[in-house]
Design a protein around this motif. Structure first.
Motif, PDB file in Angstrom:
ATOM      1  N   GLY A   1     130.166   7.384 -10.157  1.00  0.00           N
ATOM      2  CA  GLY A   1     130.452   8.805 -10.275  1.00  0.00           C
ATOM      3  C   GLY A   1     131.627   9.235  -9.414  1.00  0.00           C
ATOM      4  N   GLN A   2     131.701   8.697  -8.206  1.00  0.00           N
ATOM      5  CA  GLN A   2     132.815   9.024  -7.320  1.00  0.00           C
ATOM      6  C   GLN A   2     134.143   8.520  -7.896  1.00  0.00           C
ATOM      7  N   GLN A   3     134.122   7.356  -8.520  1.00  0.00           N
ATOM      8  CA  GLN A   3     135.342   6.837  -9.125  1.00  0.00           C
ATOM      9  C   GLN A   3     135.734   7.650 -10.354  1.00  0.00           C
ATOM     10  N   ALA A   4     134.736   8.117 -11.108  1.00  0.00           N
ATOM     11  CA  ALA A   4     135.028   8.970 -12.265  1.00  0.00           C
ATOM     12  C   ALA A   4     135.717  10.254 -11.824  1.00  0.00           C
ATOM     13  N   ALA A   5     135.255  10.847 -10.721  1.00  0.00           N
ATOM     14  CA  ALA A   5     135.894  12.052 -10.200  1.00  0.00           C
ATOM     15  C   ALA A   5     137.301  11.757  -9.710  1.00  0.00           C
ATOM     16  N   ALA A   6     137.466  10.616  -9.063  1.00  0.00           N
ATOM     17  CA  ALA A   6     138.797  10.241  -8.570  1.00  0.00           C
ATOM     18  C   ALA A   6     139.775  10.068  -9.724  1.00  0.00           C
ATOM     19  N   ASP A   7     139.322   9.430 -10.793  1.00  0.00           N
ATOM     20  CA  ASP A   7     140.188   9.216 -11.952  1.00  0.00           C
ATOM     21  C   ASP A   7     140.563  10.536 -12.625  1.00  0.00           C
ATOM     22  N   ALA A   8     139.624  11.470 -12.659  1.00  0.00           N
ATOM     23  CA  ALA A   8     139.852  12.735 -13.364  1.00  0.00           C
ATOM     24  C   ALA A   8     140.552  13.770 -12.505  1.00  0.00           C
ATOM     25  N   ALA A   9     140.268  13.776 -11.202  1.00  0.00           N
ATOM     26  CA  ALA A   9     140.727  14.876 -10.349  1.00  0.00           C
ATOM     27  C   ALA A   9     141.576  14.428  -9.172  1.00  0.00           C
ATOM     28  N   GLY A  10     141.758  13.117  -8.998  1.00  0.00           N
ATOM     29  CA  GLY A  10     142.537  12.649  -7.861  1.00  0.00           C
ATOM     30  C   GLY A  10     141.829  12.829  -6.535  1.00  0.00           C
ATOM     31  N   SER A  11     140.511  12.924  -6.553  1.00  0.00           N
ATOM     32  CA  SER A  11     139.734  13.127  -5.333  1.00  0.00           C
ATOM     33  C   SER A  11     139.574  11.810  -4.582  1.00  0.00           C
ATOM     34  N   ALA A  12     139.017  11.907  -3.393  1.00  0.00           N
ATOM     35  CA  ALA A  12     138.815  10.734  -2.536  1.00  0.00           C
ATOM     36  C   ALA A  12     137.360  10.291  -2.624  1.00  0.00           C
ATOM     37  N   PRO A  13     137.081   9.109  -3.171  1.00  0.00           N
ATOM     38  CA  PRO A  13     135.693   8.650  -3.271  1.00  0.00           C
ATOM     39  C   PRO A  13     135.038   8.530  -1.901  1.00  0.00           C
ATOM     40  N   LEU A  14     133.745   8.831  -1.852  1.00  0.00           N
ATOM     41  CA  LEU A  14     132.995   8.676  -0.614  1.00  0.00           C
ATOM     42  C   LEU A  14     132.929   7.207  -0.223  1.00  0.00           C
ATOM     43  N   SER A  15     132.897   6.963   1.073  1.00  0.00           N
ATOM     44  CA  SER A  15     132.744   5.592   1.552  1.00  0.00           C
ATOM     45  C   SER A  15     131.337   5.090   1.254  1.00  0.00           C
ATOM     46  N   ALA A  16     131.184   3.775   1.254  1.00  0.00           N
ATOM     47  CA  ALA A  16     129.869   3.172   1.005  1.00  0.00           C
ATOM     48  C   ALA A  16     128.864   3.622   2.061  1.00  0.00           C
TER      49      ALA A  16
END
Length: 376
Positions: free
Chosen positions: A345-360
């Motif tokens: 989900g975090q990667q999907a947001a990054a791909d769509a919005a350029g956001s920073a995925p949460l760390s593990a």
């Protein structure tokens, strides 16, 4: 025929909220998003679909900064749960926190953590399971401008503060020119555009200015813009649109939505750092978790002066309850917010919005709270 459950703790708080919902719905594959019916409750129906996925309907709302990411989360969730519908009203963070606290929204997004009064209201709605709050969306806040022929500018924290206070009023001011010796700066007046609604993005931007330029920016961060007499607009898209429509404008907005506007590289120590998801992620990774919060409340004390990082960062929180009135609602909320927090989900947001995925490590820290969501 699906049956909507009337939830005792989560019903619409009047037609004004219901009619205002922008129903970004997960309907059947290939169909257009359909508006939520004003008479429906903010809940879910009967649980499992014949395909084995979750089924039902949720209504949430809040931060407009999350809108692009929310579209991606809904789409990903739909792939696994084609009979589920998620509505999200991007009313702004203040509206999201209010709606979550009064039961209008089953879940919410907010660019600022709940304060004591808001937490008390949310806990009263959520009951014995308490409130779950975690950073679902991390993004740089771009300082964006519209100035013909200029795509990027360097600005120190003091210059940024004085621009937004209105103390620096033309683009060729010596403070701007000193940090941009190669730029051709016109004597065009600077028009500041700020959010008209109570906004977590505003609060994050104010907190940045209050931290890095305390002698200049003396107003306590609140989410409400403190400077009178400037141009204003509703929501993220509103301030971006207003900035695009005028020459010499400047605003602050989630970086995913600034489109073709010019942007500021922000002074951090002896360097100027342009915005990027990577530089924003480093701020969050190196900043401590807030002490003294509830077990499933994960908020962050942002550090604004870490070398090499972009300090104007927005941490937008996902809000949910640990307990819901029925099992179907609990399972659907748990499934959706689990996807939001997941690596996928975090990667999907990054791909769509350029956001920073949460760390593990942050994902691992927030998952137990999500797993604890249950009916009660």
């Amino acid at each position: 025929m699906e049956r909507l459950v009337n939830l005792s703790r989560f019903t619409r708080a009047g037609s004004a909220v219901a009619v205002g919902v922008l129903a970004l719905s997960l309907a059947a594959c290939g169909s257009d998003p359909a508006p939520a019916d004003a008479g429906e409750t903010a809940g879910t129906d009967s649980g499992e679909s014949m395909e084995g996925g979750l089924t039902g309907e949720l209504s949430g709302g809040g931060a407009s900064s999350q809108e692009a990411a929310m579209n991606a989360w809904r789409a990903g969730f739909q792939q696994a749960n084609p009979d589920a519908t998620v509505n999200y009203d991007p009313v702004g963070s203040g509206g999201g926190r209010t709606g979550f606290g009064d039961g209008s929204f089953v879940f919410a997004g907010s660019d600022a953590a709940l304060d004591e009064e808001e937490m008390a209201a949310a806990e009263a709605q959520c009951g014995e399971g308490g409130v779950i709050q975690f950073p679902g969306y991390v993004s740089p806040v771009a300082i964006a401008f519209n100035l013909e022929g200029v795509e990027t500018l360097n600005m120190s924290p003091e210059t940024i503060a004085n621009v937004f206070l209105g103390e620096i009023s033309t683009w060729n001011d010596e403070a701007i020119a000193a940090d941009n010796p190669d730029a051709e700066l016109p004597d065009t007046p600077i028009t500041v555009v700020h959010r008209s609604d109570e906004s977590g993005t505003t609060e994050n931007f104010e907190e940045y200015l209050y931290t890095v330029a305390p002698d200049l920016w003396t107003a306590e961060p609140s989410g409400v813009w403190p400077v009178d007499g400037q141009e204003s607009a509703q929501g993220t898209s509103g301030v971006v649109g207003a900035a695009q429509a005028g020459e010499g404008t400047i605003t602050y907005a989630d970086a995913s939505q600034v489109a073709d506007l010019g942007t500021v590289a922000v002074g951090v120590g002896d360097e100027f750092v342009p915005y990027s998801a990577e530089a924003a992620a480093e701020v969050v990774a190196q900043s401590p978790r807030t002490e003294g919060t509830g077990e499933y409340v994960y908020t962050i004390e942002l550090e604004r002066d870490i070398p090499g990082t972009y300090p104007v960062v927005l941490v937008s929180y996902t809000l949910a309850c640990g307990t819901y009135a029925d099992e179907a609602t609990a399972e659907l909320v748990k499934g959706f917010v689990s996807y939001v927090a997941s690596e996928e989900g975090q990667q999907a947001a990054a791909d769509a919005a350029g956001s920073a995925p949460l760390s593990a490590s942050i994902r691992d820290a927030v998952q137990p709270g999500i797993d604890a969501i249950a009916a009660g």
